[in-house]
Design an enzyme around this catalytic site. Structure first.
Site, PDB file in Angstrom:
ATOM      1  N   ASN A  91       0.962  -1.285   0.011  1.00  0.00           N
ATOM      2  CA  ASN A  91      -0.086   0.328  -0.026  1.00  0.00           C
ATOM      3  C   ASN A  91       0.967   0.613  -0.247  1.00  0.00           C
ATOM      4  OD1 ASN A  91      -0.386  -0.975   2.475  1.00  0.00           O
ATOM      5  ND2 ASN A  91      -0.839   0.303   3.394  1.00  0.00           N
ATOM      6  N   GLU A  93       0.243   5.466   0.818  1.00  0.00           N
ATOM      7  CA  GLU A  93      -0.988   6.560   0.730  1.00  0.00           C
ATOM      8  C   GLU A  93       0.666   8.059   1.087  1.00  0.00           C
ATOM      9  OE1 GLU A  93      -2.373   4.059   4.427  1.00  0.00           O
ATOM     10  OE2 GLU A  93      -1.387   5.586   5.286  1.00  0.00           O
ATOM     11  N   HIS A 104      -4.788   0.953  -2.480  1.00  0.00           N
ATOM     12  CA  HIS A 104      -3.930  -0.759  -1.957  1.00  0.00           C
ATOM     13  C   HIS A 104      -2.931  -1.544  -3.310  1.00  0.00           C
ATOM     14  CE1 HIS A 104      -8.305  -0.092  -0.391  1.00  0.00           C
ATOM     15  NE2 HIS A 104      -7.558   1.458  -0.864  1.00  0.00           N
ATOM     16  N   CYS A 131      -9.806  -5.976   0.599  1.00  0.00           N
ATOM     17  CA  CYS A 131     -11.210  -4.653   0.623  1.00  0.00           C
ATOM     18  C   CYS A 131     -12.277  -4.916  -0.799  1.00  0.00           C
ATOM     19  CB  CYS A 131     -11.212  -3.663   1.418  1.00  0.00           C
ATOM     20  SG  CYS A 131     -10.660  -2.958   0.127  1.00  0.00           S
TER      21      CYS A 131
END
Length: 302
Positions: A91, A93, A104, A131
């Site tokens: 991941n 961010e 992700h 997810c």
């Protein structure tokens, strides 16, 4: 990315595997089939167990200043016979950006495989259950119904196997919009470079030609020039549900992190985006992300 965390994880593997695993740094988070087979022999592991063993290494690539939650994923490319190459992802961010800009681990690993030439995937190993966002993203993939999805938490020996139909029943997918192409299928749009004398513009244009945008027609590519003269590009990967798509600038950031495995001090000195004129544009999002790299985005429409 915490490069020390990645090196610390490498140091935990048996000494006789070090030369092979170090190739992940030079090969942008990829191991070739013969390297994978050699590792399996040296570590006396099956394919699934090797992927599980490598998960902490993938997770160590994580850039997670918002969640502080590292997720790793590993993809195996499909080969009709025998072992395929494997690709690591984690991941990513971006502090100061909307959460939509979070990439992700599954997306990062898939993007890594796509940019290194894979057109179909055999299996995905991830340390947390995908997810809904990732399930929808993966549902766009070529031959996704044949891909094995394995979930195994880092602190557990349990491995759970899924098919996409298990994770996303009654799915809305490309077929619902009569879309025949799929993400990872070869694509080459025919538009020309807006400045053929500029290698960075040409790289972004080629990325746009190879991007996947069957719903908006906004074929988009991005390219970074880093301070040693290398060029890194990224392609847009669209999704039938729109939001789970991955923009070209996000893909370029994933590829920048892979380059940074060998050059952690890499700095972006120039950035270009080329996209086909359409009813949407990724210019504003890309400009914002590039500004955080202390660079400016040059933008072209074709």
């Amino acid at each position: 990315m915490n490069h020390k965390a990645f090196q610390d994880q490498l140091a935990l593997f048996p000494v006789n595997t070090a030369n092979i695993l170090q190739q992940l740094i030079q090969q942008r988070g990829r191991l070739e089939p013969e390297q994978v087979n050699e590792l399996k022999g040296l570590m006396e592991l099956s394919s699934d167990d090797l992927l599980k063993a490598l998960l902490p290494l993938a997770a160590a690539m994580s850039t997670c200043p918002i969640s502080n939650f590292s997720v790793g994923a590993i993809i195996e490319g499909f080969r009709k016979k025998g072992q395929g190459p494997i690709y690591l992802g984690a991941n990513l961010e971006m502090a100061g950006q909307p959460l939509k800009m979070a990439i992700h681990a599954e997306q990062a690993a898939i993007s890594n495989a796509w940019h290194q030439g894979e057109t179909r995937l055999r299996r995905l190993m991830v340390n947390e259950t995908p997810c809904g966002h990732c399930r929808q993203f993966m549902n766009e993939l070529n031959e996704i119904d044949q891909m094995d999805i394995l979930v195994s938490q880092l602190d557990s020996d349990l491995k759970r196997h899924y098919r996409m139909a298990d994770l996303l029943p009654d799915a809305f997918g490309p077929g619902d919009l009569k879309q025949g192409d799929r993400l990872l299928m070869p694509s080459n749009q025919s538009f020309s470079s807006p400045d053929s004398s500029d290698p960075l513009v040409n790289a972004a244009t080629q990325a746009a030609r190879n991007s996947y945008a069957p719903y908006s027609d906004c074929y988009s590519g991005a390219a970074f020039l880093i301070d040693n003269g290398d060029i890194i590009s990224g392609r847009y990967a669209e999704n039938v549900a729109f939001n789970p798509g991955m923009t070209a600038i996000e893909a370029a950031l994933v590829n920048l992190r892979l380059i940074s495995l060998s050059r952690p001090e890499s700095r972006v000195v120039d950035a270009v985006m080329v996209e086909k004129q359409a009813s949407i544009s990724h210019q504003a999002m890309a400009s914002s992300a590039v500004s955080q790299l202390e660079a400016e985005l040059r933008y072209f429409i074709v």
